[in-house]
Write a protein that holds these residues in place. Structure first.
Motif, PDB file in Angstrom:
ATOM      1  N   TRP A  17      -4.631  24.095  -6.395  1.00 35.65           N
ATOM      2  CA  TRP A  17      -4.449  23.085  -7.434  1.00 35.65           C
ATOM      3  C   TRP A  17      -4.213  21.727  -6.775  1.00 35.65           C
ATOM      4  O   TRP A  17      -3.348  21.580  -5.932  1.00 35.65           O
ATOM      5  N   TYR A  18      -5.028  20.726  -7.173  1.00 34.49           N
ATOM      6  CA  TYR A  18      -4.912  19.393  -6.579  1.00 34.49           C
ATOM      7  C   TYR A  18      -4.475  18.337  -7.599  1.00 34.49           C
ATOM      8  O   TYR A  18      -4.419  17.152  -7.271  1.00 34.49           O
ATOM      9  N   GLY A  19      -4.176  18.771  -8.811  1.00 32.25           N
ATOM     10  CA  GLY A  19      -3.799  17.828  -9.853  1.00 32.25           C
ATOM     11  C   GLY A  19      -2.521  17.073  -9.574  1.00 32.25           C
ATOM     12  O   GLY A  19      -2.335  15.961 -10.066  1.00 32.25           O
ATOM     13  N   SER A  20      -1.622  17.669  -8.798  1.00 31.36           N
ATOM     14  CA  SER A  20      -0.372  16.979  -8.470  1.00 31.36           C
ATOM     15  C   SER A  20      -0.599  15.920  -7.389  1.00 31.36           C
ATOM     16  O   SER A  20       0.002  14.846  -7.417  1.00 31.36           O
ATOM     17  N   LYS A  21      -1.495  16.228  -6.458  1.00 24.65           N
ATOM     18  CA  LYS A  21      -1.786  15.311  -5.360  1.00 24.65           C
ATOM     19  C   LYS A  21      -2.671  14.153  -5.806  1.00 24.65           C
ATOM     20  O   LYS A  21      -2.506  13.010  -5.362  1.00 24.65           O
ATOM     21  N   TYR A  22      -3.618  14.457  -6.698  1.00 22.90           N
ATOM     22  CA  TYR A  22      -4.549  13.447  -7.221  1.00 22.90           C
ATOM     23  C   TYR A  22      -4.511  13.518  -8.748  1.00 22.90           C
ATOM     24  O   TYR A  22      -5.296  14.258  -9.354  1.00 22.90           O
ATOM     25  N   PRO A  23      -3.605  12.791  -9.401  1.00 24.26           N
ATOM     26  CA  PRO A  23      -3.418  12.912 -10.849  1.00 24.26           C
ATOM     27  C   PRO A  23      -4.665  12.656 -11.680  1.00 24.26           C
ATOM     28  O   PRO A  23      -4.850  13.266 -12.730  1.00 24.26           O
ATOM     29  N   GLY A  24      -5.544  11.742 -11.256  1.00 28.31           N
ATOM     30  CA  GLY A  24      -6.774  11.490 -11.992  1.00 28.31           C
ATOM     31  C   GLY A  24      -6.565  10.731 -13.286  1.00 28.31           C
ATOM     32  O   GLY A  24      -5.463  10.282 -13.611  1.00 28.31           O
ATOM     33  N   SER A  25      -7.657  10.604 -14.034  1.00 31.95           N
ATOM     34  CA  SER A  25      -7.637   9.867 -15.309  1.00 31.95           C
ATOM     35  C   SER A  25      -7.846  10.824 -16.467  1.00 31.95           C
ATOM     36  O   SER A  25      -8.649  11.764 -16.385  1.00 31.95           O
ATOM     37  N   ALA A  26      -7.150  10.592 -17.563  1.00 29.82           N
ATOM     38  CA  ALA A  26      -7.320  11.418 -18.753  1.00 29.82           C
ATOM     39  C   ALA A  26      -8.669  11.114 -19.409  1.00 29.82           C
ATOM     40  O   ALA A  26      -9.114   9.960 -19.444  1.00 29.82           O
ATOM     41  N   MET A  27      -9.327  12.175 -19.912  1.00 34.97           N
ATOM     42  CA  MET A  27     -10.641  12.038 -20.544  1.00 34.97           C
ATOM     43  C   MET A  27     -10.703  12.938 -21.772  1.00 34.97           C
ATOM     44  O   MET A  27      -9.802  13.736 -22.017  1.00 34.97           O
ATOM     45  N   GLU A  28     -11.778  12.808 -22.521  1.00 32.35           N
ATOM     46  CA  GLU A  28     -12.168  13.796 -23.527  1.00 32.35           C
ATOM     47  C   GLU A  28     -13.559  14.269 -23.116  1.00 32.35           C
ATOM     48  O   GLU A  28     -14.550  13.586 -23.329  1.00 32.35           O
ATOM     49  N   VAL A  29     -13.621  15.416 -22.485  1.00 32.50           N
ATOM     50  CA  VAL A  29     -14.857  15.895 -21.862  1.00 32.50           C
ATOM     51  C   VAL A  29     -15.967  16.097 -22.887  1.00 32.50           C
ATOM     52  O   VAL A  29     -15.757  16.692 -23.939  1.00 32.50           O
ATOM     53  N   ASN A  30     -17.156  15.570 -22.556  1.00 32.34           N
ATOM     54  CA  ASN A  30     -18.354  15.875 -23.349  1.00 32.34           C
ATOM     55  C   ASN A  30     -19.558  16.176 -22.452  1.00 32.34           C
ATOM     56  O   ASN A  30     -20.673  16.307 -22.924  1.00 32.34           O
ATOM     57  N   VAL A  31     -19.306  16.265 -21.142  1.00 26.57           N
ATOM     58  CA  VAL A  31     -20.359  16.562 -20.166  1.00 26.57           C
ATOM     59  C   VAL A  31     -19.850  17.620 -19.192  1.00 26.57           C
ATOM     60  O   VAL A  31     -18.695  17.577 -18.758  1.00 26.57           O
ATOM     61  N   LEU A  32     -20.714  18.565 -18.853  1.00 26.62           N
ATOM     62  CA  LEU A  32     -20.462  19.485 -17.756  1.00 26.62           C
ATOM     63  C   LEU A  32     -21.458  19.167 -16.653  1.00 26.62           C
ATOM     64  O   LEU A  32     -22.675  19.178 -16.889  1.00 26.62           O
ATOM     65  N   CYS A  33     -20.959  18.889 -15.462  1.00 24.43           N
ATOM     66  CA  CYS A  33     -21.817  18.594 -14.316  1.00 24.43           C
ATOM     67  C   CYS A  33     -21.705  19.753 -13.324  1.00 24.43           C
ATOM     68  O   CYS A  33     -20.613  20.068 -12.846  1.00 24.43           O
ATOM     69  N   TRP A  34     -22.854  20.374 -13.004  1.00 22.75           N
ATOM     70  CA  TRP A  34     -22.902  21.540 -12.139  1.00 22.75           C
ATOM     71  C   TRP A  34     -23.271  21.144 -10.710  1.00 22.75           C
ATOM     72  O   TRP A  34     -24.155  20.320 -10.495  1.00 22.75           O
ATOM     73  N   HIS A  35     -22.596  21.776  -9.737  1.00 22.42           N
ATOM     74  CA  HIS A  35     -22.838  21.562  -8.316  1.00 22.42           C
ATOM     75  C   HIS A  35     -23.022  22.914  -7.625  1.00 22.42           C
ATOM     76  O   HIS A  35     -22.600  23.945  -8.143  1.00 22.42           O
ATOM     77  N   SER A  36     -23.582  22.906  -6.433  1.00 25.48           N
ATOM     78  CA  SER A  36     -23.541  24.062  -5.542  1.00 25.48           C
ATOM     79  C   SER A  36     -22.851  23.624  -4.257  1.00 25.48           C
ATOM     80  O   SER A  36     -23.082  22.515  -3.763  1.00 25.48           O
ATOM     81  N   THR A  37     -22.013  24.478  -3.697  1.00 27.22           N
ATOM     82  CA  THR A  37     -21.182  24.088  -2.555  1.00 27.22           C
ATOM     83  C   THR A  37     -21.958  24.042  -1.250  1.00 27.22           C
ATOM     84  O   THR A  37     -21.522  23.412  -0.284  1.00 27.22           O
ATOM     85  N   GLU A  38     -23.077  24.759  -1.167  1.00 27.72           N
ATOM     86  CA  GLU A  38     -23.863  24.911   0.070  1.00 27.72           C
ATOM     87  C   GLU A  38     -23.047  25.613   1.155  1.00 27.72           C
ATOM     88  O   GLU A  38     -23.140  25.298   2.337  1.00 27.72           O
ATOM     89  N   GLY A  39     -22.263  26.577   0.717  1.00 27.87           N
ATOM     90  CA  GLY A  39     -21.485  27.408   1.629  1.00 27.87           C
ATOM     91  C   GLY A  39     -21.282  28.782   1.020  1.00 27.87           C
ATOM     92  O   GLY A  39     -21.745  29.058  -0.098  1.00 27.87           O
ATOM     93  N   THR A  40     -20.578  29.652   1.726  1.00 27.45           N
ATOM     94  CA  THR A  40     -20.358  31.013   1.245  1.00 27.45           C
ATOM     95  C   THR A  40     -18.890  31.322   0.977  1.00 27.45           C
ATOM     96  O   THR A  40     -18.561  32.446   0.605  1.00 27.45           O
ATOM     97  N   SER A  41     -18.022  30.358   1.160  1.00 26.55           N
ATOM     98  CA  SER A  41     -16.594  30.568   0.907  1.00 26.55           C
ATOM     99  C   SER A  41     -16.045  29.392   0.107  1.00 26.55           C
ATOM    100  O   SER A  41     -16.712  28.367  -0.052  1.00 26.55           O
ATOM    101  N   LEU A  42     -14.829  29.563  -0.374  1.00 25.00           N
ATOM    102  CA  LEU A  42     -14.209  28.501  -1.158  1.00 25.00           C
ATOM    103  C   LEU A  42     -13.969  27.289  -0.262  1.00 25.00           C
ATOM    104  O   LEU A  42     -13.282  27.394   0.754  1.00 25.00           O
ATOM    105  N   PRO A  43     -14.526  26.121  -0.598  1.00 26.05           N
ATOM    106  CA  PRO A  43     -14.354  24.942   0.268  1.00 26.05           C
ATOM    107  C   PRO A  43     -12.921  24.421   0.250  1.00 26.05           C
ATOM    108  O   PRO A  43     -12.168  24.643  -0.705  1.00 26.05           O
ATOM    109  N   SER A  44     -12.570  23.690   1.304  1.00 23.98           N
ATOM    110  CA  SER A  44     -11.254  23.043   1.342  1.00 23.98           C
ATOM    111  C   SER A  44     -11.273  21.732   0.574  1.00 23.98           C
ATOM    112  O   SER A  44     -10.219  21.213   0.202  1.00 23.98           O
TER     113      SER A  44
END
Length: 325
Positions: A17-44
């Motif tokens: 969980w990184y929400g405490s380290k990087y609080p970010g901005s509040a939104m009302e989501v209306n878009v889903l953006c998909w990515h691929s990690t280009e790896g085989t394990s959970l990235p750091s």
């Protein structure tokens, strides 16, 4: 900005969980953006500085996706480039999802030759499409993200850079629905390549997704019981002769298969408990007959043991056939 709807995807781990380290901005989501990690394990994600809202990692043995959540759904994440003086990207009502795997055919070939299990975006297995569709359906029902795209997902590497499908600033500002990293302005990445977006959205719309387990209410239990009784006598379900569901014509397509299996298990447990009660009753009755008789302790014990053995009904359940008594 008010954040509406549940902010955590059910079942997702918050171990990273990184929400405490990087609080970010509040939104009302209306878009889903998909990515691929280009790896085989959970990235750091460089300690969270480049993390999306969620990551989906394959569990090949269980044929399912394991979800990790890094930020609330209606909080900006950090997986997109956002240039100064241009449009907003990460903060513009966008929930971002990284899928552990590759969209690059060269990487796919290399990993396949090395025997490395991985997800290849153009050839996602049915179970991965199912679980991605489940998330898309949840985002639609809980956050009103449209189950639509209208965009072309180009194969990598032609999806990289100025690819002909990347949105302009105004197109991005007015876009609602599902897109990929390859569509976002101010960015040059081409993931997730030839992503099966149409199949995922179709599965979400048609309900071919995996539902979360829920506790049954008393009303639910009564409805199931009434339905079993009615359907069994109507001959719609195969039964073992006393109303317990045994099989379905097609377990993959019959929507009541899970309920039938549950009810069969309950029936088997009831029979076993009934058998045990009968054994105990017989043993007690036999013991009562012997009380006061001129018999020694060994005879009493032997008689009770025989009564139990005679009364016990051994029940075995075969998931492909009726319970055998």
């Amino acid at each position: 900005m008010t954040q509406s709807g549940p902010q955590r995807y059910p079942g997702a781990s918050t171990a990273y969980w990184y929400g405490s380290k990087y609080p970010g901005s509040a939104m009302e989501v209306n878009v889903l953006c998909w990515h691929s990690t280009e790896g085989t394990s959970l990235p750091s994600y460089d300690g969270g500085s480049m993390a999306p809202n969620l990551t989906a990692k394959p569990d090949f043995a269980a044929k399912r996706l394991v979800w990790y959540q890094h930020f609330d759904v209606d909080v900006s994440s950090r997986a997109l480039r956002n240039l100064a003086g241009g449009v907003e990207t990460n903060t513009l009502n966008t929930c971002q999802v990284e899928i552990v795997g590759t969209c690059d055919p060269a990487t796919h070939t290399k990993w396949a030759q090395a025997g490395i299990q991985h997800l290849y975006m153009p050839e996602l297995p049915d179970w991965a499409i199912r679980d991605l569709a489940t998330f898309a359906k949840w985002a639609n029902e809980q956050h009103r993200v449209p189950l639509s795209s209208g965009l072309t997902f180009k194969p990598y590497p032609s999806s990289y850079g100025a690819n002909g499908v990347r949105m302009t600033g105004s197109q991005w500002t007015n876009f609602n629905g599902h897109c990929g990293h390859q569509h976002v302005p101010e960015n040059d990445h081409g993931d997730p390549g030839a992503f099966p977006m149409a199949a995922i959205l179709a599965a979400a719309k048609n309900g071919t997704t995996q539902e979360d387990d829920v506790a049954l209410t008393d009303a639910d239990k009564k409805w199931i019981a009434d339905t079993v009784k009615a359907q069994s006598f109507a001959g719609v379900w195969k039964t073992d002769g006393i109303g317990a569901p045994v099989d379905a014509v097609d377990a993959k397509t019959n929507p009541t298969w899970q309920a039938q299996s549950m009810l069969r298990d309950i029936q088997a447990r009831v029979r076993a408990n009934t058998a045990a009660e009968a054994a105990q009753t017989a043993a007690i009755a036999k013991l009562a007959q012997l009380i006061g008789s001129d018999v020694d302790t060994a005879q009493v014990v032997a008689a009770v043991q025989k009564a139990i053995a005679d009364a016990v009904v051994k029940v075995s359940v075969d998931v492909n056939g009726p319970a055998a008594t």
